[in-house]
Motif scaffolding. Structure first.
Motif, mmCIF file in Angstrom:
data_model
loop_
_atom_site.group_PDB
_atom_site.id
_atom_site.type_symbol
_atom_site.label_atom_id
_atom_site.label_comp_id
_atom_site.label_asym_id
_atom_site.label_seq_id
_atom_site.Cartn_x
_atom_site.Cartn_y
_atom_site.Cartn_z
ATOM 1 N N LYS A 157 -5.871 -1.367 -7.223
ATOM 2 C CA LYS A 157 -6.895 -0.321 -7.074
ATOM 3 C C LYS A 157 -6.238 0.951 -6.550
ATOM 4 O O LYS A 157 -5.286 0.875 -5.767
ATOM 5 N N ILE A 158 -6.750 2.068 -6.986
ATOM 6 C CA ILE A 158 -6.312 3.328 -6.386
ATOM 7 C C ILE A 158 -7.471 3.829 -5.539
ATOM 8 O O ILE A 158 -8.569 4.061 -6.053
ATOM 9 N N TRP A 159 -7.219 3.926 -4.235
ATOM 10 C CA TRP A 159 -8.240 4.402 -3.297
ATOM 11 C C TRP A 159 -8.021 5.889 -3.109
ATOM 12 O O TRP A 159 -6.993 6.291 -2.578
ATOM 13 N N PRO A 200 -9.388 14.061 -3.836
ATOM 14 C CA PRO A 200 -8.941 12.878 -4.578
ATOM 15 C C PRO A 200 -7.447 12.849 -4.904
ATOM 16 O O PRO A 200 -6.941 11.820 -5.338
ATOM 17 N N VAL A 201 -6.739 13.975 -4.651
ATOM 18 C CA VAL A 201 -5.286 13.952 -4.839
ATOM 19 C C VAL A 201 -4.649 12.997 -3.816
ATOM 20 O O VAL A 201 -3.676 12.299 -4.092
ATOM 21 N N GLN A 202 -5.226 12.973 -2.623
ATOM 22 C CA GLN A 202 -4.720 12.099 -1.555
ATOM 23 C C GLN A 202 -5.175 10.680 -1.853
ATOM 24 O O GLN A 202 -6.377 10.432 -1.969
ATOM 25 N N SER A 203 -4.210 9.769 -1.956
ATOM 26 C CA SER A 203 -4.569 8.430 -2.411
ATOM 27 C C SER A 203 -3.797 7.349 -1.673
ATOM 28 O O SER A 203 -2.726 7.603 -1.115
ATOM 29 N N THR A 204 -4.348 6.159 -1.721
ATOM 30 C CA THR A 204 -3.595 4.959 -1.332
ATOM 31 C C THR A 204 -3.634 4.020 -2.528
ATOM 32 O O THR A 204 -4.711 3.641 -2.996
ATOM 33 N N ILE A 205 -2.454 3.684 -3.024
ATOM 34 C CA ILE A 205 -2.358 2.784 -4.177
ATOM 35 C C ILE A 205 -2.174 1.367 -3.638
ATOM 36 O O ILE A 205 -1.262 1.120 -2.837
ATOM 37 N N GLU A 206 -3.045 0.476 -4.054
ATOM 38 C CA GLU A 206 -2.955 -0.920 -3.619
ATOM 39 C C GLU A 206 -2.339 -1.729 -4.759
ATOM 40 O O GLU A 206 -2.841 -1.687 -5.890
ATOM 41 N N ALA A 207 -1.265 -2.449 -4.450
ATOM 42 C CA ALA A 207 -0.591 -3.213 -5.496
ATOM 43 C C ALA A 207 -0.222 -4.593 -4.968
ATOM 44 O O ALA A 207 -0.086 -4.798 -3.765
ATOM 45 N N SER A 208 -0.064 -5.542 -5.906
ATOM 46 C CA SER A 208 0.360 -6.894 -5.512
ATOM 47 C C SER A 208 1.276 -7.441 -6.601
ATOM 48 O O SER A 208 1.467 -6.806 -7.652
ATOM 49 N N LEU A 209 1.821 -8.635 -6.347
ATOM 50 C CA LEU A 209 2.751 -9.232 -7.321
ATOM 51 C C LEU A 209 2.022 -9.507 -8.624
ATOM 52 O O LEU A 209 0.866 -9.935 -8.604
ATOM 53 N N ARG A 210 2.707 -9.281 -9.726
ATOM 54 C CA ARG A 210 2.068 -9.488 -11.020
ATOM 55 C C ARG A 210 2.010 -10.964 -11.376
ATOM 56 O O ARG A 210 2.929 -11.707 -11.040
ATOM 57 N N LEU A 223 0.863 -1.191 0.000
ATOM 58 C CA LEU A 223 0.000 0.000 0.000
ATOM 59 C C LEU A 223 0.888 1.226 0.000
ATOM 60 O O LEU A 223 1.793 1.341 0.833
ATOM 61 N N ILE A 224 0.633 2.110 -0.924
ATOM 62 C CA ILE A 224 1.447 3.321 -1.043
ATOM 63 C C ILE A 224 0.558 4.526 -0.771
ATOM 64 O O ILE A 224 -0.385 4.801 -1.530
ATOM 65 N N GLY A 225 0.837 5.201 0.330
ATOM 66 C CA GLY A 225 0.055 6.384 0.689
ATOM 67 C C GLY A 225 0.781 7.614 0.175
ATOM 68 O O GLY A 225 1.810 8.009 0.740
ATOM 69 N N GLU A 226 0.296 8.178 -0.897
ATOM 70 C CA GLU A 226 0.952 9.363 -1.480
ATOM 71 C C GLU A 226 -0.085 10.205 -2.204
ATOM 72 O O GLU A 226 -1.198 9.749 -2.481
ATOM 73 N N MET A 227 0.327 11.395 -2.583
ATOM 74 C CA MET A 227 -0.531 12.194 -3.448
ATOM 75 C C MET A 227 -0.339 11.732 -4.886
ATOM 76 O O MET A 227 0.741 11.247 -5.239
#
Ligand SMILES: C[S@@+](CC[C@H](N)C(=O)[O-])C[C@H]1O[C@@H](n2cnc3c(N)ncnc32)[C@H](O)[C@@H]1O
Length: 396
Positions: free
Chosen positions: A378-380, A386-396, A327-331
């Motif tokens: 998913k981008i939450w 909406p600039v503030q986001s949490t990017i959810e990622a997993s292994l491809r 999970l990446i919490g960034e703008m």
């Protein structure tokens, strides 16, 4: 430009009045109103007034600096008032001189002169107290001299050099070229202390909850409590883990791990959060916690261009299992900007330039994650901003 406001300014003003009538007490609503006010002002500028407005910080900041460094904000009681003579003797300044520095900040609603020579706090002044937001202000002032030298940096450094972590503008401006931003920062304990305290405050203004729903992992985490629930990589003073445990009502019986430099976790002001394990770790080194449910990185990757970000991410990728998430919490930078767009993400981008990093667009995030074998699931986005986001990622 005509001095008579054009239609867009009138529309904006009417909308502002409507928003104000519509009760602006919720923080997000309040922020929207201030942003609208900003847009209205920028639509009204005709030329010289734009220049004067943008030069205004030079009028106000020196006075604020005097007041903060002499403890004037702390000397005025939170409730009640103080006479100029009492104040002057408390902060050891001449009363006539102190009056001159107070007058200019009064124009901004900072303090109120309730009777001649008698001052009380307003919300806009109390925030500068040490027990409120002074550390955030200090974070700005310790960095300002370096920001101011960036145009000289640009005359003497190439774009490639700006991407070299040991040649970033911040380190260069301090005469510490050869050190990364964080090495230069930690090299001076007073600056580092001001920075980490201010950072805790600034990070607190950026939400953690309200995007990825951490509580939905309850059953999964409880079913496999031997796996860490969250590893907060470069987690600073642990803001995120505190917020996550608040949202979840605890840790679902699994480990919460806070990773950062040893001096941040165990230094002069050690981090102690019940239910959280401190684990000093350099995030360029292998990730010691394998197969966690979540590897969380908030405001870490924006400190680094892609090459270094890839190293950080690869260490996590190597520790992940197919059911681990990053999970990446960034703008996420907006794709276009016009008068009235919130400047904060772009300010942060310049700030990151000083440190050897950047704020990224959605496409830049997808490219970075793709390079290390991750896919965005998913981008939450925060509904109110909406600039503030949490990017959810997993292994491809
Ligand atoms: C911008 S702060 C973000 C802190 C935290 N994630 C938050 O959102 O509140 C970046 C953090 O990364 C830490 N950091 C920088 N370089 C690091 C490294 N090589 N290894 C581990 N932590 C590092 C810093 O000490 C700092 O606490």
């Amino acid at each position: 430009m005509a001095l008579v406001p054009d239609t867009s300014a009138l529309v904006e003003a009417e909308q502002l009045v409507a928003d104000l009538r519509d009760n602006g007490s919720a923080p997000a609503q309040h922020a929207k109103i201030l942003q609208r006010l900003d847009k209205l002002r920028s639509l009204l500028h005709t030329g010289l007034d734009s220049l004067l407005f943008h030069a205004r910080p030079f009028q106000i900041l020196p006075a604020l600096n005097v007041l903060i460094e002499h403890g004037v904000f702390d000397a005025v009681p939170v409730h009640g008032d103080a006479s100029i003579d009492d104040l002057a003797s408390k902060v050891k300044l001449d009363a006539a001189i102190l009056t001159r520095f107070l007058r200019i900040v009064l124009t901004q609603g900072i303090f109120k002169e309730k009777a001649p020579g008698v001052y009380e706090h307003t919300p806009a002044s109390a925030i500068f107290r040490t027990d409120q937001g002074a550390s955030l202000y200090r974070l700005c002032t310790v960095q300002f001299p370096q920001w101011w030298r960036v145009s000289e940096y640009l005359q003497t450094h190439s774009a490639e050099e700006a991407q070299d972590a040991t040649k970033v503008p911040y380190s260069w401006a301090l005469g510490k070229e050869g050190m990364t931003y964080y090495e230069a920062l930690e090299d001076d304990s007073t600056v580092a202390d001001a920075w980490h305290k201010g950072m805790t405050m600034i990070q607190a203004t950026q939400p953690i909850s309200g995007m990825f729903p951490f509580h939905t992992l309850k059953a999964v985490v409880e079913a496999e409590p031997q796996r860490a629930f969250v590893v907060d990589v470069g987690g600073g003073r642990g803001n995120a883990l505190v917020a996550i445990m608040q949202e979840c009502g605890g840790n679902y019986g699994a480990k919460m791990v806070l990773q950062d430099f040893e001096q941040v976790l165990e230094g002069t002001d050690p981090v102690r959060i019940p239910g959280v394990e401190n684990m000093p770790n350099d995030f360029f080194d292998p990730q010691p916690v394998k197969d966690a449910h979540i590897y969380y990185l908030r405001n870490v990757l924006h400190n680094h261009y892609d090459k270094r970000s890839q190293v950080i991410l690869r260490q996590i990728v190597d520790a992940m299992s197919p059911t681990s998430r990053v999970l990446i919490g960034e703008m996420i930078l907006p794709s276009s900007t016009t008068a009235g767009t919130d400047p904060f993400p772009f300010f942060m981008d310049i700030n990151m330039f000083m440190e050897g990093g950047l704020e990224r667009s959605e496409q830049q995030w997808a490219e970075l994650l793709g390079e290390v074998g991750l896919k965005i699931d998913k981008i939450w986005r925060l509904p109110d901003n909406p600039v503030q986001s949490t990017i959810e990622a997993s292994l491809r």
